[in-house]
Design a protein around this motif. Structure first.
Motif, PDB file in Angstrom:
ATOM      1  N   TRP A 105      17.684   0.126  -0.112  1.00 58.23           N
ATOM      2  CA  TRP A 105      16.275   0.001   0.265  1.00 58.23           C
ATOM      3  C   TRP A 105      15.712   1.367   0.657  1.00 58.23           C
ATOM      4  CZ3 TRP A 105      12.853   0.908   4.189  1.00 58.23           C
ATOM      5  CH2 TRP A 105      11.611   0.253   4.103  1.00 58.23           C
ATOM      6  N   LEU A 126      18.722  -5.459   0.056  1.00 60.43           N
ATOM      7  CA  LEU A 126      18.964  -4.166  -0.607  1.00 60.43           C
ATOM      8  C   LEU A 126      19.849  -3.242   0.217  1.00 60.43           C
ATOM      9  CD1 LEU A 126      15.382  -3.611  -2.040  1.00 60.43           C
ATOM     10  CD2 LEU A 126      17.451  -4.051  -3.364  1.00 60.43           C
ATOM     11  N   VAL A 131       4.203  -0.103  -6.612  1.00 59.75           N
ATOM     12  CA  VAL A 131       4.407  -1.552  -6.793  1.00 59.75           C
ATOM     13  C   VAL A 131       5.768  -2.028  -6.255  1.00 59.75           C
ATOM     14  CG1 VAL A 131       4.600  -3.421  -8.477  1.00 59.75           C
ATOM     15  CG2 VAL A 131       2.745  -1.771  -8.681  1.00 59.75           C
ATOM     16  N   PRO A 132       6.880  -1.422  -6.689  1.00 61.64           N
ATOM     17  CA  PRO A 132       8.169  -1.904  -6.142  1.00 61.64           C
ATOM     18  C   PRO A 132       8.277  -1.694  -4.636  1.00 61.64           C
ATOM     19  CG  PRO A 132       8.472   0.103  -7.440  1.00 61.64           C
ATOM     20  CD  PRO A 132       7.068  -0.372  -7.689  1.00 61.64           C
ATOM     21  N   LEU A 133       7.625  -0.670  -4.135  1.00 62.41           N
ATOM     22  CA  LEU A 133       7.681  -0.448  -2.691  1.00 62.41           C
ATOM     23  C   LEU A 133       6.936  -1.559  -1.951  1.00 62.41           C
ATOM     24  CD1 LEU A 133       7.192   3.415  -2.400  1.00 62.41           C
ATOM     25  CD2 LEU A 133       9.170   2.090  -3.083  1.00 62.41           C
ATOM     26  N   LEU A 164      15.372   3.454  -2.431  1.00 60.71           N
ATOM     27  CA  LEU A 164      14.209   3.028  -3.220  1.00 60.71           C
ATOM     28  C   LEU A 164      12.914   3.555  -2.604  1.00 60.71           C
ATOM     29  CD1 LEU A 164      13.039   1.170  -5.500  1.00 60.71           C
ATOM     30  CD2 LEU A 164      12.897  -0.615  -3.769  1.00 60.71           C
ATOM     31  N   HIS A 165      12.826   3.481  -1.302  1.00 60.70           N
ATOM     32  CA  HIS A 165      11.563   3.818  -0.652  1.00 60.70           C
ATOM     33  C   HIS A 165      11.319   5.318  -0.555  1.00 60.70           C
ATOM     34  CE1 HIS A 165       9.610  -0.026   0.591  1.00 60.70           C
ATOM     35  NE2 HIS A 165      10.693  -0.410  -0.052  1.00 60.70           N
ATOM     36  N   LEU A 178       6.407  -4.576  -3.121  1.00 64.69           N
ATOM     37  CA  LEU A 178       7.138  -5.833  -3.322  1.00 64.69           C
ATOM     38  C   LEU A 178       8.343  -5.952  -2.392  1.00 64.69           C
ATOM     39  CD1 LEU A 178       7.101  -6.202  -7.213  1.00 64.69           C
ATOM     40  CD2 LEU A 178       5.884  -7.609  -5.522  1.00 64.69           C
ATOM     41  N   THR A 179       8.919  -4.828  -2.013  1.00 66.65           N
ATOM     42  CA  THR A 179      10.114  -4.882  -1.160  1.00 66.65           C
ATOM     43  C   THR A 179       9.803  -4.565   0.299  1.00 66.65           C
ATOM     44  OG1 THR A 179      10.615  -2.585  -1.714  1.00 66.65           O
ATOM     45  CG2 THR A 179      11.683  -4.289  -3.038  1.00 66.65           C
ATOM     46  N   SER A 180       8.517  -4.566   0.643  1.00 66.96           N
ATOM     47  CA  SER A 180       8.163  -4.322   2.042  1.00 66.96           C
ATOM     48  C   SER A 180       8.178  -5.624   2.836  1.00 66.96           C
ATOM     49  CB  SER A 180       6.781  -3.656   2.125  1.00 66.96           C
ATOM     50  OG  SER A 180       6.883  -2.310   1.742  1.00 66.96           O
ATOM     51  N   SER A 194      13.879  -8.331   1.688  1.00 70.79           N
ATOM     52  CA  SER A 194      14.286  -7.263   0.777  1.00 70.79           C
ATOM     53  C   SER A 194      15.120  -6.208   1.489  1.00 70.79           C
ATOM     54  CB  SER A 194      13.051  -6.583   0.170  1.00 70.79           C
ATOM     55  OG  SER A 194      12.288  -7.517  -0.537  1.00 70.79           O
TER      56      SER A 194
END
Lengths: 204, 319
Positions: free
Chosen positions: A147, A143, A129-131, A150-151, A133-135, A139
């Motif tokens: 970033w 980030l 989900v967060p991946l 996170l990924h 959302l930040t794609s 972002s």
């Protein structure tokens, strides 16, 4: 990314990959709705979605080694492949909740909470989900270095998804061996590469 | 993950057929496999089944029958492959006739029976039973069979016989799942029952379904059906039945003892470690858009008939 491409072609291939990417889901849904998926169409559809989620994760992970080892740069497709993986995982989970479990929450919630097989699959989806959302460009810009950090969660997500897939059947079959083998190979590649000291490279 | 050890098979035994049958699994991954679903399948047609002379049986289920098409295309019969569709696709080379079944061990009169002679000698009853798979799906199947007791009575079990052991045929040339690299379990497939379970009137040796001889994918020519137990107890294509003193091994228990017991009685209160057994999905009951999920019944709905067999036994520990 030396070659200059027209933005128009870029956008076309960008949308093209989504169109192609949703073909397996659409085809499987159509077959299921028209009686073409055999005696247990729900199970067949559910498993097809899950398998393709894993396949898109595998493709996402293949981009970097392909570039480093074969010099093939498909980086521009990676976001689409990653988002397709997320959408397939989300559809897989939706079918589990509805067509498979009939939204009977009294049995679904204990299953997610207590059964490692279900818990791991659910955890993999949550990590995506967060991946997802930040794609997007915004972002990435916001980030910065975080970033990339996170990924790296994708490594965890694909591991969980792999174990979830292993636990789904009573015995190991060839399809599982091939997919899990690819996951191990692609994760192993990163591990090995991180252990081997590389010569300094000049900035491009 | 199941503890899996692939058996070592010499290269000479890997038939071109099995190699051929595998190619699609690789293609399915590499190509745009979504479109490849069910396309261009090389199907070996199974020999036709023939009608059986049956008498009406005393057991029925007040629920709609699962269609013959579903009963004969959705099968767990790993000797022909692990996919549900494999047995119907890959059992065309299997020759279920002529067939003999040997009944021996702790019996007064060990004998080898010809299956067609058995069918001619003993009345074949129609029995409509629920079938509950350990994978949490179910069917309602009109079997045609003979009570196992009728066969066991012919060989006169001795007083020392406490259990009955069953064994499936091994024919790697006719059963593609029994050759090649990735074999799911050791062969032969074996099963067992306690003698009182074997003698119970619900326990039958099925020789047909829907009024015709068994199709290969359903365990031709003769298989066990024990309706209050999970489907894997229903050993198929039986070649030997032995009466023994000690509890015999059963394949799934040998493979994964914490997941599959010897008794394997259907019990909604005892979950499989990886999934719940509280509910099941009835195959073909509601198509694609209804889940078809229903509560699983204790002893698969046969508690009145069989619960007394387990009086005083901890059915939770003896799953």
């Amino acid at each position: 990314m030396a070659m200059a491409r027209s933005p128009f072609v870029d956008r076309l291939t960008g949308w093209g990959i989504y169109v192609i990417g949703f073909v397996p889901a659409a085809a499987s849904f159509w077959l299921g709705a028209t009686g073409g998926l055999g005696a247990d169409p729900v199970r067949a559809f559910e498993q097809t979605l899950g398998l393709w989620a894993l396949r898109f994760l595998i493709l996402t992970l293949a981009i970097t080694p392909l570039r480093q080892l074969a010099g093939v740069n498909l980086l521009r497709f990676r976001r689409a492949l990653g988002l397709l993986a997320f959408w397939y995982a989300a559809m897989h989970f939706t079918v589990y909740l509805t067509l498979d479990r009939g939204l009977i929450w009294s049995t679904i919630i204990p299953d997610i909470a207590r059964r490692p097989f279900i818990t791991l699959g659910f955890a993999a989806l949550v990590l995506l989900v967060p991946l997802a959302l930040t794609s997007n460009r915004l972002s990435i810009r916001h980030l910065g270095k975080n970033w990339r950090l996170l990924h790296r969660l994708v490594y965890v997500a694909v591991s969980l998804a792999g174990v979830h897939y292993l636990l789904a059947t009573k015995v190991l079959d060839l399809t599982q061996v091939v997919h899990i083998g690819l996951v191990v190979l692609l994760l192993g590649y990163r591990l090995v590469r991180s252990l081997i000291p590389r010569p300094e490279r000049r900035a491009a | 993950m199941p503890a899996y050890r692939p058996p070592v098979i010499p290269a000479s035994e890997i038939t071109p057929r099995s190699v051929y049958l595998r190619r699609r699994e690789f293609m399915g991954l590499m190509a745009g496999a979504g479109l490849a679903l069910g396309v261009g399948d090389a199907r070996a047609e199974a020999p036709a089944t023939v009608p059986l002379k049956t008498v009406p049986g005393s057991y029925k289920v007040g629920e709609p029958l699962t269609s013959r098409d579903d009963v004969t295309t959705y099968n767990n019969y790993y000797e022909f492959g692990t996919d549900k569709a494999d047995p119907s696709r890959h059992s065309g080379d299997f020759k279920p006739r002529p067939w003999t079944i040997t009944v021996d061990g702790l019996v007064g009169k060990p004998q080898t029976f010809d299956v067609d002679k058995l069918i001619a000698d003993l009345p074949v009853e129609e029995r409509i039973y629920r079938m509950r798979c350990v994978e949490a799906w179910s069917m309602v199947i009109p079997w045609d069979g003979i009570p196992l007791k009728a066969l066991l009575d012919k060989v006169e079990p001795q007083g020392s016989a406490k259990f009955v052991a069953f064994e499936t045929v091994v024919r790697p040339k006719e059963m593609p799942g029994q050759s090649g690299y990735l074999q799911p379990m050791p062969w032969p497939y074996v099963e067992g029952l306690r003698l009182d379970e074997a003698m119970h009137p619900l326990t039958i040796l099925a020789v047909g379904l829907y009024g015709e001889t068994l199709p290969n994918q359903n365990g031709a020519p003769i298989r066990l059906v024990v309706p209050w137990k999970y489907g894997f107890k229903g050993i198929k294509s039986i070649v030997r039945i032995s009466l023994v003193e000690k509890q015999p091994p059963n394949s799934w228990n040998s493979l994964q003892a914490n997941e599959y017991g010897f008794y394997a009685n259907v019990n909604p209160g005892v979950d499989h470690p990886r999934w719940s057994q509280a509910t099941e999905r009835r195959i073909g009951a509601s198509g694609f858009f209804g889940s078809g999920r229903r509560p699983t019944l204790m002893f698969n709905g046969y508690a009145d008939e069989v619960a007394s067999l387990y009086a005083g036994m901890d059915i939770r520990a003896n799953y």
